[in-house]
Structure formats: structure tokens, C-alpha cells
Design a protein around this motif. Structure first.
Motif, PDB file in Angstrom:
ATOM      1  N   ILE A  15       0.912  -1.169   0.055  1.00  0.00           N
ATOM      2  CA  ILE A  15       0.194  -0.052   0.110  1.00  0.00           C
ATOM      3  C   ILE A  15       0.990   1.206  -0.033  1.00  0.00           C
ATOM      4  N   LEU A  16       0.857   1.877  -1.167  1.00  0.00           N
ATOM      5  CA  LEU A  16       1.523   3.274  -1.161  1.00  0.00           C
ATOM      6  C   LEU A  16       1.039   4.409  -0.638  1.00  0.00           C
ATOM      7  N   ALA A  17       1.480   4.722   0.556  1.00  0.00           N
ATOM      8  CA  ALA A  17       0.832   5.836   1.362  1.00  0.00           C
ATOM      9  C   ALA A  17       1.811   7.053   1.439  1.00  0.00           C
ATOM     10  N   ALA A  18       2.503   7.256   0.372  1.00  0.00           N
ATOM     11  CA  ALA A  18       3.534   8.044   0.379  1.00  0.00           C
ATOM     12  C   ALA A  18       3.253   9.740   0.436  1.00  0.00           C
TER      13      ALA A  18
ATOM     14  N   ALA B 117      -3.528   3.076 -13.822  1.00  0.00           N
ATOM     15  CA  ALA B 117      -3.940   1.691 -13.443  1.00  0.00           C
ATOM     16  C   ALA B 117      -2.582   0.739 -13.948  1.00  0.00           C
ATOM     17  N   ASP B 118      -1.693   1.214 -14.765  1.00  0.00           N
ATOM     18  CA  ASP B 118      -0.676   0.219 -15.069  1.00  0.00           C
ATOM     19  C   ASP B 118       0.597   0.372 -14.348  1.00  0.00           C
ATOM     20  N   GLY B 119       0.626   0.598 -13.015  1.00  0.00           N
ATOM     21  CA  GLY B 119       1.756   0.832 -12.069  1.00  0.00           C
ATOM     22  C   GLY B 119       2.289  -0.653 -11.687  1.00  0.00           C
ATOM     23  N   PRO B 120       3.006  -0.845 -10.912  1.00  0.00           N
ATOM     24  CA  PRO B 120       3.571  -2.026 -10.465  1.00  0.00           C
ATOM     25  C   PRO B 120       2.319  -3.009 -10.077  1.00  0.00           C
ATOM     26  N   ALA B 121       2.493  -4.278 -10.333  1.00  0.00           N
ATOM     27  CA  ALA B 121       1.475  -5.353  -9.999  1.00  0.00           C
ATOM     28  C   ALA B 121       1.569  -5.270  -8.288  1.00  0.00           C
ATOM     29  N   GLY B 122       0.301  -5.297  -7.789  1.00  0.00           N
ATOM     30  CA  GLY B 122       0.272  -5.616  -6.226  1.00  0.00           C
ATOM     31  C   GLY B 122       0.465  -4.334  -5.495  1.00  0.00           C
ATOM     32  N   LEU B 123       0.578  -3.070  -6.135  1.00  0.00           N
ATOM     33  CA  LEU B 123       1.022  -1.877  -5.453  1.00  0.00           C
ATOM     34  C   LEU B 123      -0.349  -1.146  -5.341  1.00  0.00           C
ATOM     35  N   ILE B 124      -1.047  -0.733  -4.321  1.00  0.00           N
ATOM     36  CA  ILE B 124      -2.212   0.016  -4.219  1.00  0.00           C
ATOM     37  C   ILE B 124      -1.663   1.441  -3.529  1.00  0.00           C
ATOM     38  N   PRO B 125      -2.087   2.656  -4.386  1.00  0.00           N
ATOM     39  CA  PRO B 125      -2.035   3.643  -3.872  1.00  0.00           C
ATOM     40  C   PRO B 125      -3.026   4.205  -3.053  1.00  0.00           C
TER      41      PRO B 125
ATOM     42  N   ALA C   9      -7.967   2.664   5.085  1.00  0.00           N
ATOM     43  CA  ALA C   9      -8.513   1.511   5.296  1.00  0.00           C
ATOM     44  C   ALA C   9      -9.095   0.897   4.237  1.00  0.00           C
ATOM     45  N   LYS C  10      -9.597   1.409   3.161  1.00  0.00           N
ATOM     46  CA  LYS C  10     -10.134   0.805   2.293  1.00  0.00           C
ATOM     47  C   LYS C  10      -8.962   0.039   1.377  1.00  0.00           C
ATOM     48  N   ALA C  11      -7.764   0.604   1.183  1.00  0.00           N
ATOM     49  CA  ALA C  11      -6.694   0.102   0.361  1.00  0.00           C
ATOM     50  C   ALA C  11      -6.336  -1.426   1.287  1.00  0.00           C
ATOM     51  N   ALA C  12      -6.454  -1.089   2.595  1.00  0.00           N
ATOM     52  CA  ALA C  12      -6.085  -2.341   3.309  1.00  0.00           C
ATOM     53  C   ALA C  12      -7.258  -3.650   2.984  1.00  0.00           C
ATOM     54  N   ARG C  13      -8.319  -3.209   2.989  1.00  0.00           N
ATOM     55  CA  ARG C  13      -9.389  -4.320   2.779  1.00  0.00           C
ATOM     56  C   ARG C  13      -9.140  -4.807   1.238  1.00  0.00           C
ATOM     57  N   THR C  14      -9.010  -3.913   0.455  1.00  0.00           N
ATOM     58  CA  THR C  14      -8.519  -4.310  -0.999  1.00  0.00           C
ATOM     59  C   THR C  14      -7.554  -5.356  -1.097  1.00  0.00           C
TER      60      THR C  14
END
Length: 981
Positions: A280-283, A433-441, A459-464
Motif C-alpha cells: 500500500i503506497l501511502a507516500a 492503473a498500469d503501475g507495479p502489480a500488487g501496489l495500491i496507492p 482503510a479501504k486499501a487495506a481491505r482491498t
């Protein structure tokens, strides 16, 4: 001092530090930048190209200006951002990129020659006169370039590397990252939370917003307490995730002890390779500035950075807390800075808002529809010019906060060539949408910048992420937080004739972008390289979008049509020391020890690195004062009696299967499938281009069982090539391979008395010449039952054998052989004597198989069989290789006792010594105790027809030359009678 009330510093703990040899005081929790600002220091550096005075612009890793050198002596560390350097007692820092003092930099004269340093000047200059480059231009550029200097001493600190695995990696510990980590940890997932700061919270620590009506730090503290209860959560403070790589691998650097003067018993930094199933990218996001005339004065900074210093570090960016501060903005967020500063009794000149209908959020002067069009104060901001319509006025101002909107930190989401997409509402790029696989901003990184939205999105990114892993995330109660929408104007820079800086670190102005447009450098990648915009450690954090907006304006296109550059790792600078992961000195690469290492060490052997192996070089004895005395003694012992040498390092590959013989036929240039069981054959391998690259032996121990040996240097390469051929070239063949180099200890027993010694250890095996002739092999037992393999082969030219036993018995076998051979004069010999023996015998080794020699040059042309195909065979017969007239010969000095140097070039006597007349080179040379002088091997044009001719060996490095006589390559026993005895 310009300390304000509040803040997250510990005022009870004071630290003393120096900057440019002047002593200051700060507190625990400060950064170097905040401590300097608190002491009224605004001038912290000089710009890269023009050497203009520069002050701090940001409050985090996006800082482009305040680059300093930390520590002293061997620990000197250049190019560190003062904004992320954690203050500690005794910290030593100094400014860089200057000649003279920071206030008076002699290279500041560059600023007066700015017209000559415009965009692309380095492509247009230094091209003529051509002769000037080496003597004038290059030394001048090297002297002026660079942002700091290395100590040129060995780094005294240690570094480490490690590997981590997790279900969910959370990058960033702001609002979104904390919410994501909490939800993931409560779900029972294996979680790693990384943040580059030394405190958790991100921008929550720098804002005045309240969570559930209380300071945000209260919620962070309660969260940290809960985090301590999770065994499945690893929190990594001071850790920057700098790159995204294939297969869910992330590179991260943990600054373990950078916040101390010396690491003590800790490592300085650790390089982590984190393998995550999901990340999860929370940068977060980085505020951008608004370019205007002379906007680079010390005291001009980002508005959000200004309130960060006020809220977190209790610092006003002025020399006195009574000096007025102004805010220049095109959006509502800029007004927050004014409100936060006013709450701390900082005088506000006003908010200059480019919007005609700008809202007012507090009791301050509002300059609506206005712009900042100029500044004064070379070493620090003193005045600003405010223009409304055609009316301009100057105002006293000690610091100016500039707020031009926010750019989501999309860098890591772009590392797999992921293209960010433009958001017209946010006026910025967000991860595509074409970023690294498995990486959720998530959160501000995804364009959701309010605290409430960031918490919910984390919290939504964690659920995903958990759902994709087949796990269920629990519902978590999130605190009430601000969710104020922020409106902003589509306003990117202030038009004007003076220079307006876009990229502070690389000294790129709006004028440079205009010039690049005129010179047709319109594509963003061309713009970047022509102007140096967003290059080096900056990576365009504060400048990229602003530059694209200027180019879009010039081309008449939209910003997304203009495009964006692809960001590369590392996200922030990474030291070379930590990239090495502590692999320095003896740890530079893995060291492999031979099975007899312990025994050899007990005998006082001197060791040498051979590839990855530590091999005994020679065994000095009492009374020997020179290494050559030891080597001569060992070589003589082999020729006279018997010597022992550990040759385990030779590559060994077990080849088995019904098609093993056919497979080896294709790998070797000569026939291997016809080797009889119980026999050994010498073999030569060619590269695909026909050049020889390795030689060795092939022993057939059974009908479908071969053991191949390779040179030590090429053991890994040969095995890799064989495995590639097995899997990819000829998968239809029934053949299996396994490397057994480490599995068997192999000892060479060489010399006239080698058979006598060997008879004392083998069990009931006939070693007579008739029963076990030269190039024979067998499976047998030694020392009453220990399984072994025996090969009658010779590298020294003497009667010799190589005996192999399981590796764990190698040390004991060596000791036993030495014990049993004491009356035979048994002598251990190392690599130096081994080299002497093989040169005396004319055996080719690595120096002769250097990648540019052919089978014919080695005198092995007939080994390239024409009865079958093999790798490189056809190419070896092409005209250029087949017609090469150089041949391997022996070389003897004439009338000289000086050392013959390998690498010397060979010339005919009386010929000019040029490249055109070069006839070959010396490949190997040594002192031969049997010849009584220096001897050598080399390649010479038509060498096989020039026996006894005298030639010249020239050593241009040392300016010497020597007469040599050409002789056969075999200096000892040319007929090979000894090894067949």
C-alpha cells in the motif's frame, strides 16, 4: 532565536552542534534544518550552476536546496538534506558547493555569466577547439561540478543487508498509512510499516487539525501503543522505500544509527530487500511552488513547509519572531499557513492570492487577484513586490511561503514504467492503473488529501489488499477529522522578464524552458535532459509538474498531452556503502575455503584469492626469507620426490544419462562420447563465436556416468552454459547435471614417488603402469573403506594422480598423506609452484585462455572435430580465426637475468614498436628453478616456424625491453615420458 510556543521537540534535552564551524543549540526532535532556522540561520547552501545563495525550501526529503556535508574525517557524508538530518549532540555540518565562505562564494561570479549557461549550454560549449578538452575544459568542469566532496578515506562504519517477507507492506506512516497498517494488523496479516521519518504520523504531525477533538499526536500515541501488542506488525522508522522491483520486491534503506555521532556497536545503515504479496503506497503528496522573479532567495519556501516548521518544530523561518511573513498562493490551502502562524503570534504581512475572488479565512490582509513579482535581499529575503493589475508595491518581508497546490508522490507507482494520469480537479498527476502489480496507492498519494479522506482510503486499501490475499479486514473506527475541500486556480507561474526558478536544485528557470521550446526540445524526455530539470537526487519532486505546465503553455497543449517523465529509483539518494550491504574488505564477496584450509593454515601457508576461493599460495619454512625461496623449494620437490596440492577448486560437474555422451560431444570441440569407461580425455570448450574459453578433463566412470572438470575461474560459467544447453538447446536429450565442486575434496599427488605414496592409502587396487595407465580413472576406497575417485592425470608434467574423497574428509586425508609420505620427502605446494610447474610443462591456463585465443593458437586445432557439430565449431573455421597465424611458444631471455614480465608485447628485432608491427604478447612468465632463469609462454605470429629466433619483448608501462629466444613451449620433458612412467 525564533522559537515559537508548542511543537513536538523536547525542550528539556538540548543538543550542541556546529554548522560551518560555528556552534549552535537545538533540541531532541529537531532536524538540522529546523535547528538552524531556530538559530536565525537562513543561508544554508549555494545553487548548483550559478552558486546563488540558497535557503531551506521544504521540510522533508523533497528539499532541493539545503544540501550539506555531515560529520568529519573518514565519516564525512556529502549531499545530505538538512531537512531529514536528525539532530544529535555533537553533530558537525558544513555547507558545500562553494569556494570561500558560504556568504562570499567566489564561484558566485557564475551568476553574472548566466546568459552563457542557459539550457543546453554544455551541449553547445566545450566543443572547440578540440585540443582544449583534455587540458582545459575537463579539469575546469570537474573542479566546478559536484555537490560536496568525499573524504577519500575508507569508511570506518559497517553496513548490513537483510531480507524480509510480509503479506502487506505499508509505505508511509501518515494518516492513510496508519489506517492501512491498523486494519491489516488487526486482520492477522504479516505487516511491515515503513516511514522515512523518525516519528510516525506524516503530515499529521505538522498540521493543527484535531482528531476526535484532540491533538493528532494523541491518536498517534494510542495507535503506537496498540501496535506494540501486534506480533505480526513490524514498524520500521527511519526507513525509506526507494524502489519497486519485479515480483513484489521493494528496496529499502534503514538508517539504523545515522542519528548518532558514531554507530558504536551498531551498523550505520541496513539495506533491506522486502518481498511483499501486496503493498500500500501511502507516500503522501508534495507541495509545489509558483515560479516568479527571483523566487530563490533564502527565506522563500513552500507554504506547507513553513507551517510544518511552526507546528512541529516551533520555528519561524525568520531571524526574529517579530519579522513579518507573507503567503503567496493560488489555492485555499495557502491560507491555512497564515492561520497557523497567526495562532502562534507570528506577524503576517498578508496573503497574496492570485484569484480575484479569493476567500478570506481569518483576520489578515488579503491581496486578492495579486501576484508576487519580485524580491530583494541577496543573502536573505528582505522585501517582496506585490503586483495587482498594473500596480506594483514593495513591502518589507522576512519570509515568504509559496503554495501552488499539491502533487501526489507518484514516484514509486511509476517505477515499472507506470504512467501517471492527469486529474483536472486536482490539477496534478495521480498514479495510473498500469503501475507495479500488487501496489495500491492510498490517501494523498492517490489524490485524496484531506485527513478524513486519507484515513478512509487507507482503510479501504487495506481491505482491498487483504481481500486479494483471501483475508477479511475488520471494520475499524476512524477518528473524526477535517475534510475541507480545497479549491485552486489553474495558475502555474508569474509572467515576467527576470529569471523565475522552476527547479532549484539544478538551477532551471522558466527562461530555460522557453529556450528549450525554441530549440525544439519539446518532448518531456528531451526537455529534462536539455535543461537538467528533475535530474539527480531531486527526481522532479518540487519542479516536474510546474515545468510541464510551462511547456504546455508554450506548445498550446494541455499538460497531459505534453506528458510526464518516468521516475526512476532511487526515490531519494542512497549511499554506495549501504548498497554494498557491508560487502567491503574481507566481506567484499563470499570467501570459499578449500577442504584442506584448516590444515594449510596450521602449516603457516600464505593464502591468495583465486576467484572466490582462498587457496594456499606457498608454504614458507623456517629460514626462508623470500617467497621465491619457498616456491623454488616446492617446485623442486615435485620434480624430485612428491608434492601435494589441493585442487578442489577446479570445477566438477557430474553428467549422467543415456545421452550423456552425445551431450558432451556437443559441448566440447573434441569427441567425448567415445571415451572408454575407466578413461579420461582432455577437452576444449569453445564459445559460440569460435574462441576457446575453457579446458579441462572428462572422465567416464560408468556407461552413462561422466565427471567433467573445468578451470577454477570458469567453474560457474561452464556449469551455467551446460545447464542452459540442456534445458533450452537440447531438451530432448536424456541427460542430468549437477555441480559437485563442493562435494568432493580433490588432492593432486605429483612427482616420481607419487605412486609409492598413493599405494600406502588405497585399498587393494593395482596402481601399476599396465593396470592403471596415464589418463585412467576409477572408483575405489582409501584408508580402509572411505569411498574415493582416482584419476591419473598430470598438470605438472610428472607422474601424477588426483584423488577425490567426500569434502568433509579432505583435511584428514591431507594430514594422513603427509604423515605416510614423510620418508618420501612429501612436500605441500601452493598455487605459485603450481604455476611454475605448468609453465615449465607448457600447459595453457587462464592467462592463455583469455577470451581472444583460438584452438589453433593453442596448438590444439586438431581438437576441433570435423566429424561432429559442437558449440563454436563452425565459427572457429571462419576466415578471420582460421587464418590467425599466432601460435603458443616458449620464451627464454637472452643475456639478461631481469624479470620477464607477462603482458609484454613481442616485436621483431629492429622493427618500430607500434600497433601495426606488434607480433604477439607474453601470456605467462615465472622463474624456473629447473631452467635456472626466467621463462615465459606467449603468442607469436608464425611462432611454430620461428624456433631459436631472437625477438624483443617490450614493456611500455615501465619503459623497458628484453631480448628473447623463441623455443618450444615445453621446457621440461617435452616427450612426456615422466607422466607416463
Amino acid at each position: 532565536m525564533t522559537r515559537l510556543s508548542g511543537g513536538l521537540i523536547d525542550r528539556n534535552t538540548s543538543f550542541s552542534f556546529t554548522f560551518d564551524s560555528k556552534t549552535y543549540t537545538g533540541h531532541e526532535g529537531d532536524t538540522l534544518a529546523s535547528a538552524l532556522l531556530a538559530n536565525g540561520v537562513r543561508l544554508m547552501g549555494r545553487s548548483f550552476k550559478y552558486h546563488r545563495p540558497r535557503g531551506v525550501v521544504a521540510a522533508g526529503s523533497e528539499e532541493p536546496n539545503a544540501m550539506v556535508e555531515l560529520r568529519s574525517g573518514a565519516r564525512t557524508e556529502p549531499n545530505t538534506r538538512a531537512t531529514v538530518a536528525e539532530l544529535y549532540d555533537g553533530l558537525v555540518a558544513k555547507s558545500q558547493n562553494r569556494i570561500g565562505s558560504l556568504a562570499f562564494d567566489a564561484l558566485g561570479v557564475n551568476d553574472y555569466f548566466a546568459p552563457f549557461f542557459a539550457a543546453g549550454f554544455y551541449y553547445k560549449t566545450f566543443m572547440w577547439p578540440r585540443a582544449f578538452w583534455e587540458k582545459l575544459y575537463e579539469p575546469m568542469i570537474r573542479r566546478a561540478a559536484g555537490l560536496g566532496r568525499l573524504s577519500m578515506q575508507a569508511d570506518p562504519d559497517s553496513y548490513d543487508k537483510g531480507f524480509l517477507h510480509c503479506d502487506v507492506l505499508v509505505i508511509g506512516a501518515g494518516a492513510a498509512g496508519l489506517a492501512a497498517a491498523l486494519a491489516s494488523a488487526r486482520a492477522g496479516a504479516q505487516v511491515i510499516l515503513c516511514d522515512e521519518d523518525f516519528r510516525l504520523g506524516g503530515r499529521l504531525m505538522t498540521e493543527s487539525h484535531r482528531l476526535d477533538g484532540a491533538p493528532a499526536t494523541d491518536w498517534i500515541s494510542s495507535l503506537e501503543a496498540e501496535f506494540e501488542t501486534f506480533p505480526n506488525l513490524r514498524i520500521m522508522r527511519r526507513t525509506t522505500v526507494f524502489g519497486v522491483y519485479d515480483h513484489g520486491i521493494y528496496g529499502a534503506v534503514e538508517r539504523v544509527s545515522d542519528h548518532a555521532a558514531e554507530p558504536g556497536d551498531k551498523v550505520r545503515q541496513t539495506l533491506w530487500r522486502i518481498t511483499a504479496k501486496r503493498a500500500i503506497l501511502a507516500a503522501g503528496a508534495t507541495e509545489r511552488h509558483i515560479p516568479f522573479a527571483d523566487n530563490d532567495r533564502p527565506g522563500v519556501m513552500l507554504g506547507a513547509a513553513m507551517r510544518a516548521y511552526a507546528n512541529r518544530w516551533a520555528v519561524a523561518p525568520t531571524k526574529s519572531a517579530k519579522d513579518p511573513i507573507a503567503i503567496f498562493t493560488n489555492n485555499d490551502d495557502g491560507h491555512r499557513t497564515a492561520l497557523d502562524l497567526m495562532s502562534k503570534n507570528v506577524p503576517i504581512l498578508g496573503v497574496i492570492d492570485s484569484r480575484e475572488n479569493a476567500p478570506r479565512f481569518g483576520d489578515y490582509d488579503l491581496f486578492a487577484g495579486s501576484m508576487v513579482t519580485g524580491t530583494k535581499g541577496r543573502l536573505g529575503l528582505k522585501e517582496i513586490e506585490i503586483t495587482n493589475g498594473g500596480t506594483a508595491s514593495w513591502h518589507r518581508c522576512a519570509a515568504l511561503g509559496v503554495s501552488g497546490g499539491w502533487n501526489p508522490n507518484v514516484h514509486l507507482a511509476s517505477h515499472h514504467r507506470g504512467r501517471p494520469v492527469w486529474d483536472d480537479t486536482l490539477l496534478s498527476f495521480v498514479p495510473g492503473a498500469d503501475g507495479p502489480a500488487g501496489l495500491i496507492p492510498a490517501g494523498a498519494c492517490a489524490g485524496l488529501g484531506s485527513t478524513a479522506k486519507a484515513l478512509a482510503d487507507g482503510a479501504k486499501a487495506a481491505r482491498t489488499a487483504l481481500s486479494e490475499l483471501g483475508m477479511k479486514a475488520p471494520d475499524i473506527a476512524l477518528p473524526d477529522a477535517e475534510d475541507m475541500p480545497v479549491s485552486q486556480a489553474d495558475f502555474w507561474h508569474v509572467p515576467g522578464k527576470k529569471r523565475a526558478w522552476v527547479d532549484f536544485q539544478n538551477d532551471v528557470t522558466v527562461k530555460d524552458i522557453v529556450l528549450a521550446h525554441k530549440e525544439n526540445m519539446k518532448p518531456v524526455e528531451h526537455l529534462k535532459r536539455w535543461t537538467t530539470l528533475g535530474m539527480a537526487t531531486d527526481q522532479g519532486k518540487t519542479s516536474n509538474v510546474s515545468a510541464l505546465a510551462v511547456m504546455a503553455e508554450l506548445t498550446g497543449k494541455s499538460i497531459p498531452q505534453t506528458g510526464t517523465t518516468i521516475f526512476r529509483s532511487p526515490y531519494t539518494g542512497v549511499s554506495l556503502s549501504v548498497l554494498g550491504g557491508g560487502d567491503t574488505g574481507v566481506n567484499f564477496r563470499p570467501r570459499r575455503l578449500t577442504p584442506t584450509h584448516t590444515w594449510a593454515k596450521s602449516q603457516g601457508a600464505e593464502f591468495v584469492e583465486v576467484g572466490q576461493w582462498m587457496r594456499a599460495q606457498y608454504f614458507p619454512q623456517a629460514g626462508e626469507t623470500d617467497w621465491r625461496e619457498s616456491v623454488d623449494r616446492e617446485a623442486k620437490a615435485v620434480r624430485k620426490d612428491v608434492g601435494l596440492c589441493d585442487v578442489t577448486t577446479l570445477g566438477k560437474v557430474d553428467v549422467q544419462g543415456a545421452d550423456a555422451g552425445e551431450f558432451l560431444n556437443r559441448m566440447y570441440s573434441n569427441m567425448m562420447g567415445t571415451v572408454a569407461v575407466g578413461k579420461v580425455r582432455y577437452g576444449l570448450m569453445l564459445r559460440e563465436d569460435g574462441f576457446a574459453y575453457d579446458d579441462g578433463t572428462c572422465a567416464r566412470l560408468g556407461e552413462d556416468h561422466y565427471v567433467v572438470t573445468t578451470t577454477t575461474a570458469n567453474a560457474g560459467l561452464v556449469y551455467r552454459n551446460m545447464e542452459f544447453a540442456r534445458q533450452c538447446l537440447w531438451p530432448e536429450l536424456d541427460v542430468q547435471l549437477i555441480s559437485t565442486t563442493d562435494a568432493w575434496a580433490q588432492i593432486a599427488i605429483a612427482g616420481p614417488k607419487s605412486r609409492l605414496l598413493l599405494e600406502r592409502v588405497v585399498d587393494e587396487f593395482d596402481l601399476s603402469n599396465d593396470a592403471f595407465p596415464f589418463m585412467g580413472c576409477a572408483k575405489l576406497t582409501v584408508c580402509k573403506g572411505l569411498r574415493a575417485r582416482l584419476f591419473r592425470i598430470s598438470f605438472s608434467g610428472e607422474l601424477a594422480y588426483e584423488i577425490a574423497v567426500p569434502a568433509r574428509y579432505g583435511n584428514a586425508l591431507m594430514a594422513r598423506l603427509m604423515e605416510l609420505g614423510s620418508d618420501l620427502g612429501v612436500t605441500p605446494y601452493g598455487t605459485e609452484a603450481l604455476g611454475v610447474l605448468r609453465i615449465e610443462k607448457g600447459h595453457a591456463a587462464g592467462a592463455e585462455l583469455n577470451g581472444q585465443t583460438t584452438a589453433k593458437m593453442l596448438g590444439l586445432g586438431r581438437m576441433v572435430s570435423v566429424k561432429k557439430d559442437s558449440i563454436g565449431a563452425v565459427m572457429s573455421r571462419r576466415e578471420g580465426l582460421a587464418s590467425d597465424a599466432r601460435r603458443l611458444v616458449g620464451l627464454l631471455p637472452v643475456g639478461s637475468t631481469e624479470r620477464l614480465m607477462a603482458g609484454s608485447h613481442l616485436f621483431a628485432q629492429g622493427a618500430a614498436q607500434t600497433i601495426e608491427t606488434d607480433q604477439g604478447w607474453v601470456t605467462s612468465a615465472c622463474y624456473s628453478p629447473h631452467v635456472g632463469g626466467y621463462i615465459g609462454l606467449g603468442y607469436l605470429e608464425n611462432g611454430d616456424t620461428r624456433m631459436n629466433e631472437e625477438i624483443i619483448a617490450a614493456n611500455p608501462v615501465e619503459g623497458s625491453e628484453m631480448r628473447l629466444r623463441v623455443v618450444p613451449a615445453h621446457f621440461v620433458d617435452p616427450e612426456g615420458e615422466r607422466l607416463r612412467d
